[in-house]
Write a protein that holds these residues in place. Structure first.
Motif, PDB file in Angstrom:
ATOM      1  N   ALA A   5       0.881  -1.245   0.027  1.00 58.95           N
ATOM      2  CA  ALA A   5       0.069   0.135   0.026  1.00 58.95           C
ATOM      3  C   ALA A   5       0.844   1.165  -0.015  1.00 58.95           C
ATOM      4  O   ALA A   5       2.087   1.260   0.528  1.00 58.95           O
ATOM      5  N   ALA A   6       0.425   2.447  -0.270  1.00 57.33           N
ATOM      6  CA  ALA A   6       1.168   3.467  -0.595  1.00 57.33           C
ATOM      7  C   ALA A   6       1.602   4.079   0.484  1.00 57.33           C
ATOM      8  O   ALA A   6       2.677   4.806   0.624  1.00 57.33           O
ATOM      9  N   THR A  33       4.543  -2.030  -9.644  1.00 54.70           N
ATOM     10  CA  THR A  33       4.037  -2.497  -8.477  1.00 54.70           C
ATOM     11  C   THR A  33       4.066  -1.241  -7.383  1.00 54.70           C
ATOM     12  O   THR A  33       3.642  -1.382  -6.282  1.00 54.70           O
ATOM     13  N   LYS A  54       3.415   2.265  -5.558  1.00 57.64           N
ATOM     14  CA  LYS A  54       2.358   3.103  -5.264  1.00 57.64           C
ATOM     15  C   LYS A  54       2.931   4.138  -4.227  1.00 57.64           C
ATOM     16  O   LYS A  54       3.715   3.926  -3.192  1.00 57.64           O
ATOM     17  N   VAL A  69      -3.028   9.338  -1.936  1.00 58.68           N
ATOM     18  CA  VAL A  69      -2.487   8.555  -2.992  1.00 58.68           C
ATOM     19  C   VAL A  69      -2.409   9.062  -4.100  1.00 58.68           C
ATOM     20  O   VAL A  69      -3.247   9.634  -4.565  1.00 58.68           O
ATOM     21  N   GLY A 104      -2.012   9.009  -8.438  1.00 60.42           N
ATOM     22  CA  GLY A 104      -2.315   8.189  -9.722  1.00 60.42           C
ATOM     23  C   GLY A 104      -0.849   7.989 -10.290  1.00 60.42           C
ATOM     24  O   GLY A 104      -0.016   8.823 -10.137  1.00 60.42           O
ATOM     25  N   PRO A 105      -0.480   6.985 -11.029  1.00 62.67           N
ATOM     26  CA  PRO A 105       0.701   6.729 -11.820  1.00 62.67           C
ATOM     27  C   PRO A 105       0.955   7.627 -12.873  1.00 62.67           C
ATOM     28  O   PRO A 105       2.191   7.759 -12.814  1.00 62.67           O
ATOM     29  N   ALA A 157       5.786   5.355   0.218  1.00 59.60           N
ATOM     30  CA  ALA A 157       5.550   4.404  -1.042  1.00 59.60           C
ATOM     31  C   ALA A 157       5.335   2.921  -0.462  1.00 59.60           C
ATOM     32  O   ALA A 157       5.671   2.489   0.621  1.00 59.60           O
TER      33      ALA A 157
END
Length: 210
Positions: A95-96, A135, A137, A144, A146-147, A173
């Motif tokens: 998880a981020a 993978t 984040k 969080v 976005g990519p 991260a």
């Protein structure tokens, strides 16, 4: 010519592996019986043994081919440590917010991935240079992203934001990662057990700094 190949050892070739963390500690016993202990290493070093189980002949051939491609000990490669390959516990999904990787200052855009072991003054921060693509984040101040808001260099573990995190904002991260290793021998031995099966002698891997 690079001394590291971004190839990962196929997981099926590592089934039955053993391994763990090595430390180097210098111990001096004083005349009084007390000890003085020190270590020249800031980080532990991982070591593994693979290849000891009987396996299909095709798998043995694939391991030999991988060894040849790395020219024995010459080139490093990626290895997935089944016991330590995530920013979280092995049974959980990254998880981020898993790992702290820095604090924003309003101008800095690049942060290095890391994983912390332990808490407080005795905690050890391990640099993560080989994250697994797709993978990673990231969160800034608990939000969080976005990519599209950041990029990840999977060869160095550096995360670069499009917009620098604000001053004082916590940057965290979550990720999966590989351990950079090399073969620790320039020889590999294969014993034919049957027409379709072979046993590979213990093949040692050692972590490398990249």
């Amino acid at each position: 010519m690079s001394a590291f190949h971004e190839a990962r050892l196929p997981a099926r070739l590592a089934f039955g592996c053993t391994g763990g963390v090595e430390r180097r500690t210098q111990v001096v016993t004083l005349g009084s019986g007390f000890e003085r202990r020190s270590s020249p290493w800031a980080q532990g070093r991982r070591r593994y043994l693979i290849g000891t189980a009987t396996r299909p002949l095709d798998d043995a051939a694939a391991l030999v081919a991988f060894f040849e491609e790395r020219s024995g000990r010459l080139f490093g490669f990626r290895f997935r440590d089944p016991a330590d390959c995530r920013s979280c516990a092995p049974s959980m999904t990254p998880a981020a917010g898993d790992q702290a990787i820095g604090t924003g200052d309003g101008s800095r855009k690049t942060f290095a991935l890391a994983k912390t072991y332990g808490d407080g003054a005795t905690a050890v921060v391990r640099p993560i240079a080989k994250p697994v693509a797709g993978t990673v984040k990231v969160a800034v101040a608990g939000v969080v992203l976005g990519p599209a808001a950041f990029g990840v260099d999977t060869a160095t573990g550096l995360v670069t934001f499009n917009i620098a995190p604000a001053a004082g904002a916590a940057v965290t991260a979550g990720f999966e990662f590989d351990t950079p290793v090399r073969f620790d021998s320039d020889r590999i031995d294969v014993t034919l057990e049957s027409f379709n099966a072979a046993r590979v002698g213990a093949v040692a891997l050692v972590e490398v700094r990249v």
